[in-house]
Scaffold this motif. Structure first.
Motif, short mmCIF file in Angstrom:
data_model
loop_
_atom_site.label_atom_id
_atom_site.label_comp_id
_atom_site.label_asym_id
_atom_site.label_seq_id
_atom_site.Cartn_x
_atom_site.Cartn_y
_atom_site.Cartn_z
N ALA A 83 0.85 -1.19 0.00
CA ALA A 83 0.00 0.00 0.00
C ALA A 83 0.88 1.24 0.00
N LEU A 84 0.32 2.32 -0.50
CA LEU A 84 1.00 3.62 -0.49
C LEU A 84 0.14 4.62 0.28
N LEU A 85 0.81 5.47 1.03
CA LEU A 85 0.16 6.51 1.81
C LEU A 85 0.64 7.87 1.31
N LYS A 86 -0.30 8.72 0.95
CA LYS A 86 0.06 10.09 0.56
C LYS A 86 -0.12 10.99 1.78
N LEU A 87 0.94 11.67 2.18
CA LEU A 87 0.91 12.49 3.38
C LEU A 87 0.26 13.84 3.09
N GLU A 88 -0.28 14.45 4.14
CA GLU A 88 -0.94 15.75 3.98
C GLU A 88 0.03 16.87 3.65
N LYS A 89 1.30 16.68 4.00
CA LYS A 89 2.32 17.68 3.68
C LYS A 89 3.65 16.96 3.51
N ASN A 90 4.60 17.64 2.92
CA ASN A 90 5.92 17.06 2.72
C ASN A 90 6.68 16.95 4.03
N ALA A 91 7.43 15.87 4.17
CA ALA A 91 8.38 15.78 5.27
C ALA A 91 9.53 16.74 5.02
N VAL A 92 10.11 17.22 6.09
CA VAL A 92 11.31 18.06 5.99
C VAL A 92 12.51 17.13 5.94
N LEU A 93 13.21 17.14 4.82
CA LEU A 93 14.36 16.25 4.67
C LEU A 93 15.59 16.85 5.34
N ASN A 94 16.30 16.00 6.08
CA ASN A 94 17.50 16.43 6.78
C ASN A 94 18.37 15.20 7.00
N ASP A 95 19.33 15.27 7.91
CA ASP A 95 20.22 14.13 8.10
C ASP A 95 19.55 12.97 8.82
N LYS A 96 18.34 13.18 9.35
CA LYS A 96 17.61 12.12 10.06
C LYS A 96 16.39 11.63 9.30
N VAL A 97 15.99 12.35 8.27
CA VAL A 97 14.82 11.99 7.46
C VAL A 97 15.20 12.08 6.00
N GLN A 98 15.25 10.94 5.33
CA GLN A 98 15.58 10.88 3.91
C GLN A 98 14.74 9.82 3.24
N PRO A 99 14.36 10.01 1.98
CA PRO A 99 13.62 8.97 1.26
C PRO A 99 14.54 7.82 0.87
#
Length: 267
Positions: A118-134
């Motif tokens: 399944a895929l989930l579309k988020l209500e807003k974009n995540a803020v990408l940084n050194d702890k959050v990356q796709p």
């Protein structure tokens, strides 16, 4: 022989170089695993409704990949940069899910039929940084070599019937090729070519790890999410010759691309 399957849900690109990790994972639970180095799997998310239910993988700033069997409620949020579930440590991002897309061929009465994605579309974009990356996804049709080292990650139970992990766990699970996994004394016909098997001995995913990633390092030094955690044997999470079964992401790349164009809305 009747095979009992257990789903692993709990019922009760930017300025960053993708997947060349800033915080390298420990290589020294999930079952018989170890605590992951904080934020060393920056695409790992926790999927929550009234409580944490599953894992997931951030694949774009506003898209999360998870298992179809995880979607049992109508309201969800994801938590990114999560490590210790018992306290807020500062870098967490909490984002509500706006839309949910379940694979149209998923049958919740037949997990061994596959399509547990399944895929989930988020209500807003995540803020990408050194702890959050796709995460990086594999090419359509890509396969894993037998015994290729991969890591499963999550906050699932530390053993069958045991407590859930407080901190993110990881465990090294060698891939099991389809020819082996589909043997009659392994998973037999329950193992499909649209699935990936990994483990099969004392280490495995367990309840609560569903939807989370199977992370495998590629020859280019990047980590690719090759699987979505799906099910284990009903006799126990780490039953011999019953490796953890994952949805094979490489089989679903066209659907993922089309789904991100919103061809199959669930809500």
């Amino acid at each position: 022989m009747e095979v009992v399957l257990v789903l692993l849900a709990v019922v009760a690109a930017g300025e960053f170089t993708l997947n060349i990790l800033i915080q390298q994972p420990n290589t020294g639970r999930v079952v018989n695993g170890e605590e992951a180095r904080p934020y060393s799997w920056p695409w790992q998310v926790s999927l929550e409704s009234f409580f944490p239910t599953c894992g997931g993988t951030l694949i774009a700033p506003n898209w999360v990949l998870t298992a179809a069997h995880c979607i049992t409620f109508h309201t969800y949020r994801v938590v990114l940069a999560e490590h210790n579930m018992n306290k807020e440590e500062g870098p967490e991002q909490f984002i509500n899910v706006g839309k949910m897309f379940i694979h149209p061929k998923w049958n919740d009465n037949c997990v061994s039929c596959g399509n547990d994605i399944a895929l989930l579309k988020l209500e807003k974009n995540a803020v990408l940084n050194d702890k959050v990356q796709p995460a990086c996804l594999p090419q359509h049709g890509a396969t894993l070599a037998h015994n290729q080292p991969c890591y499963v990650t999550g906050w699932g139970r530390l053993h069958s019937g045991g407590p859930r992990a407080t901190t993110l766990q990881q465990v090294l699970l060698p891939a099991v090729d389809h020819a082996t996994c589909s043997q009659s004394d392994w998973w037999g016909s329950s193992a499909k070519t649209t699935m990936v098997c990994a483990g099969g001995a004392s280490k495995s995913a367990c309840h609560g790890d569903s939807g989370g990633p199977l992370n495998c390092e590629g020859g280019d030094g990047r980590w690719y999410v090759q699987g979505v955690t799906s099910f284990v044997d009903g006799r126990g999470c780490n039953t011999t010759r019953r490796p953890t079964v994952f949805t094979r992401v490489a089989s679903f790349i066209p659907w993922i691309v089309n789904c991100k164009c919103e061809l199959y809305p669930f809500i």
